[in-house]
Write an enzyme that holds these catalytic residues in place. Structure first.
Site, PDB file in Angstrom:
ATOM      1  N   TYR A 150      82.088  36.113  58.554  1.00  0.00           N
ATOM      2  CA  TYR A 150      82.739  37.196  58.166  1.00  0.00           C
ATOM      3  C   TYR A 150      82.676  38.343  59.217  1.00  0.00           C
ATOM      4  O   TYR A 150      81.294  38.763  59.530  1.00  0.00           O
ATOM      5  CB  TYR A 150      82.395  37.766  56.739  1.00  0.00           C
ATOM      6  CG  TYR A 150      83.235  39.044  56.269  1.00  0.00           C
ATOM      7  CD1 TYR A 150      84.590  39.055  55.986  1.00  0.00           C
ATOM      8  CD2 TYR A 150      82.595  40.012  55.968  1.00  0.00           C
ATOM      9  CE1 TYR A 150      85.208  40.180  55.479  1.00  0.00           C
ATOM     10  CE2 TYR A 150      83.031  41.201  55.644  1.00  0.00           C
ATOM     11  CZ  TYR A 150      84.418  41.351  55.320  1.00  0.00           C
ATOM     12  OH  TYR A 150      84.895  42.531  55.080  1.00  0.00           O
ATOM     13  N   ASP A 245      77.373  38.838  66.106  1.00  0.00           N
ATOM     14  CA  ASP A 245      77.717  39.900  65.042  1.00  0.00           C
ATOM     15  C   ASP A 245      76.454  39.912  64.010  1.00  0.00           C
ATOM     16  O   ASP A 245      76.198  39.086  63.183  1.00  0.00           O
ATOM     17  CB  ASP A 245      78.906  39.631  64.423  1.00  0.00           C
ATOM     18  CG  ASP A 245      79.226  40.503  62.985  1.00  0.00           C
ATOM     19  OD1 ASP A 245      78.484  41.447  62.870  1.00  0.00           O
ATOM     20  OD2 ASP A 245      80.144  40.203  62.302  1.00  0.00           O
ATOM     21  N   LYS A 273      74.742  47.981  58.457  1.00  0.00           N
ATOM     22  CA  LYS A 273      74.121  48.050  57.204  1.00  0.00           C
ATOM     23  C   LYS A 273      72.766  48.565  57.537  1.00  0.00           C
ATOM     24  O   LYS A 273      72.657  49.635  57.310  1.00  0.00           O
ATOM     25  CB  LYS A 273      73.952  46.314  56.931  1.00  0.00           C
ATOM     26  CG  LYS A 273      75.321  45.645  56.458  1.00  0.00           C
ATOM     27  CD  LYS A 273      75.139  44.544  55.786  1.00  0.00           C
ATOM     28  CE  LYS A 273      76.677  44.192  55.368  1.00  0.00           C
ATOM     29  NZ  LYS A 273      77.389  42.987  55.852  1.00  0.00           N
TER      30      LYS A 273
HETATM   31  C1  LIG Z   1      78.909  43.245  56.357  1.00  0.00           C
HETATM   32  C2  LIG Z   1      79.294  42.608  57.580  1.00  0.00           C
HETATM   33  C3  LIG Z   1      80.269  43.094  58.338  1.00  0.00           C
HETATM   34  C4  LIG Z   1      81.407  44.262  57.888  1.00  0.00           C
HETATM   35  O1  LIG Z   1      80.640  45.258  57.708  1.00  0.00           O
HETATM   36  P1  LIG Z   1      81.158  46.448  56.725  1.00  0.00           P
HETATM   37  O2  LIG Z   1      80.274  47.909  56.936  1.00  0.00           O
HETATM   38  O3  LIG Z   1      81.350  45.988  55.342  1.00  0.00           O
HETATM   39  O4  LIG Z   1      82.721  46.973  57.151  1.00  0.00           O
HETATM   40  C5  LIG Z   1      80.623  42.496  59.286  1.00  0.00           C
HETATM   41  N1  LIG Z   1      79.881  41.706  59.871  1.00  0.00           N
HETATM   42  C6  LIG Z   1      79.041  40.891  59.268  1.00  0.00           C
HETATM   43  C7  LIG Z   1      78.173  39.713  59.682  1.00  0.00           C
HETATM   44  C8  LIG Z   1      78.610  41.379  57.892  1.00  0.00           C
HETATM   45  O5  LIG Z   1      77.735  41.207  57.138  1.00  0.00           O
END
Ligand SMILES: *Cc1c(COP(=O)(O)O)cnc(C)c1O
Length: 440
Positions: A150, A245, A273
């Site tokens: 994701y 990511d 995060k």
């Molecule tokens: C949480 C997450 C996202 C998205 O971040 P948001 O702040 O919710 O838009 C993208 N990539 C990874 C790996 C994530 O865990």
């Protein structure tokens, strides 16, 4: 809370009914609605350290930490003070502030692959902008992502995505034109041959490979041996960019993220995060030659009214500088706590004879109700989600709040203690015993 004392959720249920008339599903992010596990979602009103309290006054030990950011626990005093101090000087300017440079220096120092970065307000924006930059810098259109990873909810990255998309079993999202999805090649994770085949089929057309170097969003799925290095070698050979990511893994699995842990340097990194300390924040970074293609220096447009927001920067600086200063203790403590709880619960399941597969990297782990090992999306979805839902409910009734989906990783914070771990294992023993009796 004793098991016999049934949790009351009157106030939360009332709030949920009101919210359902105001917000689709009563929520602003789908997994919060508890559809995958059933029951009324508790409404959080307060957090302190490793604990949360709901609107009915129930207390929970928190194993999702706002989905990752709260690595130092809730309302960690230096973070609270930093936010208060910044807020007293105005919540936003829309002009440059010294704090952006302060947080940028901390991040760049921790991630040698990053020479320059740009702050945004979410992980979604970070990955979306990184992809645009990768396409501009390679002058190619196709991207490779992996099933069950994701990367936020931008159109092209929702194809075969993890997190809520996996939780609700939808292949992507309605509203994404085929013409956009067409440029996303979604491949099985941990399968290097699939990557070779995609490059052979689309030679000279693939801008980048984006992945969660340790997947968290189909539950925790680590890379198999030498997988990340193989991706590094192929992308280098094919002159495509490798994007890690690290929105979830950054500052979580190690101070320098998965790239430090596995010793593989990507071309671009996305963060979020933890770097916002619980406030909305993301970032994407790379070597200067790539980043300088962004406006105002180059032709790639990217902007944000609240990007680099002073409250988010303050919370991020307080969080990251604490992690930096106490780096050795913090990551050793998180490893010890997480190993103890992950293995402790796994041992109880084994004793009872329930199939449970435990995946863990540092303070990021998942108990899959699956008999096989889980190495990709295909193996993750063999999990018994109905049994997971019952386990989740039984844990919640004992005051332990796990992520409300089989396909989300659990997290620990430095505020958790070995007493919390012992309590969790004993609650899990009861919960698993109950499941075993029901399935017999
Ligand atoms: C949480 C997450 C996202 C998205 O971040 P948001 O702040 O919710 O838009 C993208 N990539 C990874 C790996 C994530 O865990």
């Amino acid at each position: 809370m004793p098991v016999s004392q049934k949790r009351q959720l009157n106030r939360s249920a009332e709030l949920q009914r009101r919210a359902e008339n105001l917000l689709p599903g009563g929520v602003d992010s789908p997994v919060r609605a508890f559809r995958a596990v059933g029951g009324s979602p508790p409404f959080a009103v307060r957090g302190e350290g490793a604990y949360l309290w709901d609107a009915d006054g129930n207390r929970y030990l928190d194993y999702f930490g706002s989905w990752g950011p709260m690595i130092l626990g809730h309302a960690f005093p230096p973070v609270v003070e930093a936010i208060q101090h910044a807020a007293a000087n105005s919540a936003s300017f829309g002009a440059s502030t010294p704090s952006e440079g302060d947080l940028a220096e901390l991040v760049i120092d921790a991630y040698p692959s990053i020479e320059k970065l740009r702050f945004v307000s979410s992980g979604t924006e970070a990955t979306m902008s990184a992809i645009r930059l990768a396409r501009a810098s390679t002058k190619r259109d196709y991207i490779i992502k992996f099933e069950g990873c994701y990367h936020g909810h931008s159109d092209g990255l929702l194809v075969k995505a993890g997190s809520g998309v996996a939780t609700f079993g939808i292949p992507g999202s309605a509203g994404v034109p085929d013409e956009i999805a067409h440029f996303t090649l979604a491949l099985p994770f941990n399968d290097i041959f699939a990557v070779e085949a995609a490059f052979a089929e689309h030679r000279g057309q693939i801008a980048c490979v984006i992945l969660e170097p340790i997947v968290g969003n189909m539950g925790c799925v680590p890379p198999v041996d030498s997988y990340l290095q193989a991706l590094r070698d192929i992308t280098q050979r094919e002159q495509a960019l490798l994007i890690f990511d690290e929105v979830m893994t950054g500052f979580r699995v190690a101070y320098g993220g998965a790239q430090e842990l596995y010793g593989v340097q990507p071309d671009m990194t996305t963060l979020g995060k933890i770097i916002g300390g619980g406030l909305p924040c993301g970032a994407f970074g790379a070597r200067s030659e790539i980043m300088d293609m962004l406006a105002p220096l180059g032709p790639v447009y990217q902007a944000g009214t609240l990007s680099g927001n002073p409250l988010a920067m303050a919370a991020g600086i307080a969080t990251v500088s604490h992690l930096k200063e106490h780096r050795n203790e913090v990551y050793a403590r998180l490893e010890a706590l997480s190993a103890a709880v992950a293995d402790g619960v796994a041992a109880e399941a084994a004793r009872i004879g329930l199939s449970l597969t435990t995946n863990r990297v540092g303070a990021m782990f998942t108990w899959f109700f699956a008999a096989n090992s889980v190495i990709d999306f295909e193996s993750a979805v063999t999990s018994d989600t109905a049994t997971f839902a019952r386990f989740h409910q039984a844990m919640l009734d004992q005051g332990i709040w796990l992520p409300p989906s089989q396909y989300e990783a659990a997290f620990m914070s430095t505020a958790h203690t070995m007493d919390d771990v012992a309590h969790t294992i004993s609650a899990a023993k009861d919960a698993l015993q109950g499941l075993a009796e029901k399935t017999r």
